[in-house]
Structures are given as structure tokens and as C-alpha cells.
Design a protein around this motif. Structure first.
Motif, mmCIF file in Angstrom:
data_model
loop_
_atom_site.group_PDB
_atom_site.id
_atom_site.type_symbol
_atom_site.label_atom_id
_atom_site.label_comp_id
_atom_site.label_asym_id
_atom_site.label_seq_id
_atom_site.Cartn_x
_atom_site.Cartn_y
_atom_site.Cartn_z
ATOM 1 N N GLY A 1 0.830 -1.056 -0.054
ATOM 2 C CA GLY A 1 0.002 -0.094 0.020
ATOM 3 C C GLY A 1 0.864 1.182 -0.032
ATOM 4 O O GLY A 1 0.436 2.177 -0.697
ATOM 5 N N LEU A 2 1.826 1.097 0.568
ATOM 6 C CA LEU A 2 2.835 2.381 0.967
ATOM 7 C C LEU A 2 4.339 1.931 0.914
ATOM 8 O O LEU A 2 4.547 0.995 1.414
ATOM 9 N N ILE A 3 5.160 2.738 0.241
ATOM 10 C CA ILE A 3 6.616 2.632 0.482
ATOM 11 C C ILE A 3 7.193 3.973 1.125
ATOM 12 O O ILE A 3 6.989 5.003 0.442
ATOM 13 N N TRP A 4 7.713 3.664 2.287
ATOM 14 C CA TRP A 4 8.140 4.914 2.992
ATOM 15 C C TRP A 4 9.817 4.978 2.788
ATOM 16 O O TRP A 4 10.606 4.621 3.574
ATOM 17 N N PHE A 5 10.260 5.857 1.701
ATOM 18 C CA PHE A 5 11.532 6.201 1.595
ATOM 19 C C PHE A 5 11.754 7.261 2.658
ATOM 20 O O PHE A 5 10.909 7.764 3.388
ATOM 21 N N ASP A 6 13.233 7.556 2.807
ATOM 22 C CA ASP A 6 13.578 8.682 3.939
ATOM 23 C C ASP A 6 14.948 8.922 3.520
ATOM 24 O O ASP A 6 15.664 8.273 2.998
ATOM 25 N N THR A 7 15.120 10.152 4.195
ATOM 26 C CA THR A 7 16.720 10.827 4.255
ATOM 27 C C THR A 7 17.069 10.632 2.663
ATOM 28 O O THR A 7 18.042 10.050 2.357
#
Length: 283
Positions: free
Chosen positions: A53-59
Motif C-alpha cells: 500500500g505504501l513505500i516509505w522512503f527516507d533521508t
């Protein structure tokens, strides 16, 4: 998608003492890292584990706009219904991400979330016992919802994959509150009022207005609501109507609503009154 302490070309490689946002690898090294590690791992995650449902990229660190766009497009190509977090970088996410534990001072336009911690730690620290209380967590949930911001609450599992018991207890308590009061949170719009209230917060949905009380008054006055209130009731007791009076002073064009509430609040932290209106909230 960028920060990596191990792979050659990753943005985690910097000289000790340097600002970790400062670029310490060449453009071509970082581009090779994206092609050889990041994109294959994104493809693996979105092709071998069913619907995501969602892919949470960061930095994103120093990732370039075209590289952020390529990652977003790759996700949508592999899973069109998968959301891409705002931290993919360069405003190419499907929604915006506030800073860690950041609380905006008022309603924000567009789709946003605030990533937040239950204690002071994003991962797991055995010695971090500075847990936010259930009351604090519910305050933050209500405050952010009234501003149109999703509350992304982090948990830090141990190395064995166990969620710490203090987190479990708090999440269960929030869930029990939502079982009763979730109508005032899920799929709501921000408060239509252009200011905050000392007594609590406001959310809206269709022809309903929700008053979320931190401080419980016996008799409640609200100014500025132009709608006719057709019915007022507690979410904790939807079958019982609350006494409601409305008046209008034409000379000042001042609309006043008065509610008579039970002596005791139904919830020790946040109690919710629903107002059924004659149309969408007009304040």
C-alpha cells in the motif's frame, strides 16, 4: 534510497566530523549506487511480497530531482496503487512529510503526515523509558487531525521483533478510544474555524462537525457557526440527544451555540460531541 553506510556510492559515506547532508561521493558513484542497489531492492520489495500500500522512503540527502522522480515512477510502474512517501525527495512523493515530531501551527493544504515517536527513539533502545502518556498521544492525534495531517506513529521492535510492552499498552488504549470516537478522526476534514480553541479541537465530515474536548465544561458556548444544528450527541452515547440552543444577533452578525453537557466527561482524555448540521459547516 540514499543514506547507506555499507554500499559504495551510498550517501552514508562521509568523513568523521562532516555534515552528513554534505555530498561526500561523486555524482557518478551515487548514480551507480541507485542503479545497482536501490532500484533492484525496490523492484524486489514490490514484486515478491504481494500488494504493497505504501513505500516509505527516507533521508534523501543529496538525491537529485530526476532521481527522485525515477524512483517514484518505478514504484507506480510496478504497483500503481502504492503510495510513495514525501521523503523520496524533491517534492516527488504522493504526499508531503513533515519533519520528525513536527506539529504545524495551523491547518495545511494538501496531503501531509507527521512521523512521530512514542518515546524518544525511532528504533529500539533498552534504556529509553521516556514514554509519552496515552493522554499526550491522543492530544497529538487529535491536534494533527484537526489540521489535516496524518499521525504516523512509530514503534521500535527489539532485535527479536518484539514490540515493547509500553508501546503495546499505549497503542491498545488509542485503539480502544478510536473504537468509540474514530468517526471524528478517520476521513475527516480539518477544522473550518480559522483559529484554535483552548478547550479542544474541531474536525468536520460531510454535514457533521466534531468537537473534541480536552477540557470538559458543564455548559459550552461556541461562536461563529452559521448552520442550524439538527442534532447534538456524544460519540460515546449516540442514542441520547444533548440539549442545544442557538441564537443570532443581527447587529453583530454573531451566531452562538450553547450545549448542556453531562456533568462527567465520557473519556478521561478526549471526549467527542457530534453536531449534525443542515449542510457542510459554515463558520
Amino acid at each position: 534510497q540514499a543514506q547507506d553506510w555499507h554500499a559504495p556510492g551510498g550517501a552514508g559515506h562521509w568523513e568523521q566530523g562532516e555534515d552528513w547532508h554534505k555530498q561526500a561521493v561523486a555524482d557518478e558513484e551515487f548514480a551507480r549506487y541507485l542503479e545497482e542497489k536501490v532500484k533492484p531492492q525496490v523492484r524486489e520489495l514490490l514484486t515478491q511480497y504481494g500488494p504493497i500500500g505504501l513505500i516509505w522512503f527516507d533521508t534523501p540527502v543529496f538525491i537529485k530531482p530526476e532521481q527522485s522522480r525515477e524512483l517514484r515512477d518505478l514504484v507506480h510502474e510496478l504497483q500503481p496503487d502504492c503510495l510513495v512517501s514525501g521523503r523520496v525527495g524533491n517534492a516527488f512523493g504522493d504526499y508531503g512529510s513533515m519533519g520528525d515530531n513536527q506539529i504545524p501551527c495551523g491547518p495545511v493544504d494538501g496531503d501531509w503526515e507527521t512521523p512521530a515517536t512514542i518515546n524518544d527513539t525511532w528504533g529500539y533502545k533498552s534504556y529509553d523509558h521516556n514514554w509519552k502518556s496515552v493522554g499526550e498521544l491522543l492530544y497529538l492525534l487529535v491536534d494533527l487531525t484537526s489540521k489535516g495531517v496524518n499521525y504516523l506513529l512509530n514503534v521500535g521492535p527489539t532485535a527479536e521483533g518484539v514490540i515493547p510492552q509500553p508501546s503495546v499498552e499505549r497503542l491498545l488504549a488509542i485503539g480502544q478510544w478510536l473504537d468509540v470516537n474514530g468517526e471524528a478522526i478517520y476521513a475527516t476534514r480539518p477544522s473550518p474555524f480559522p483559529y484554535e480553541f483552548e478547550w479542544g479541537r474541531v474536525t468536520a465530515k460531510d454535514n457533521r462537525l466534531f468537537l473534541l474536548f480536552f477540557d470538559w465544561p458543564a455548559r459550552f458556548h461556541l461562536s461563529g457557526l452559521r448552520n442550524q444544528v439538527q442534532r447534538a450527541y456524544l460519540l460515546a452515547d449516540p442514542a441520547t440527544d444533548l440539549p442545544c440552543e442557538q441564537s443570532h444577533h443581527p447587529a453583530e452578525d454573531r451566531h452562538t451555540l450553547v450545549l448542556t453537557l453531562p456533568a462527567q466527561p465520557p473519556d478521561p482524555h478526549v471526549s467527542v460531541v457530534a453536531l449534525e448540521l443542515d449542510g457542510p459547516a459554515d463558520v
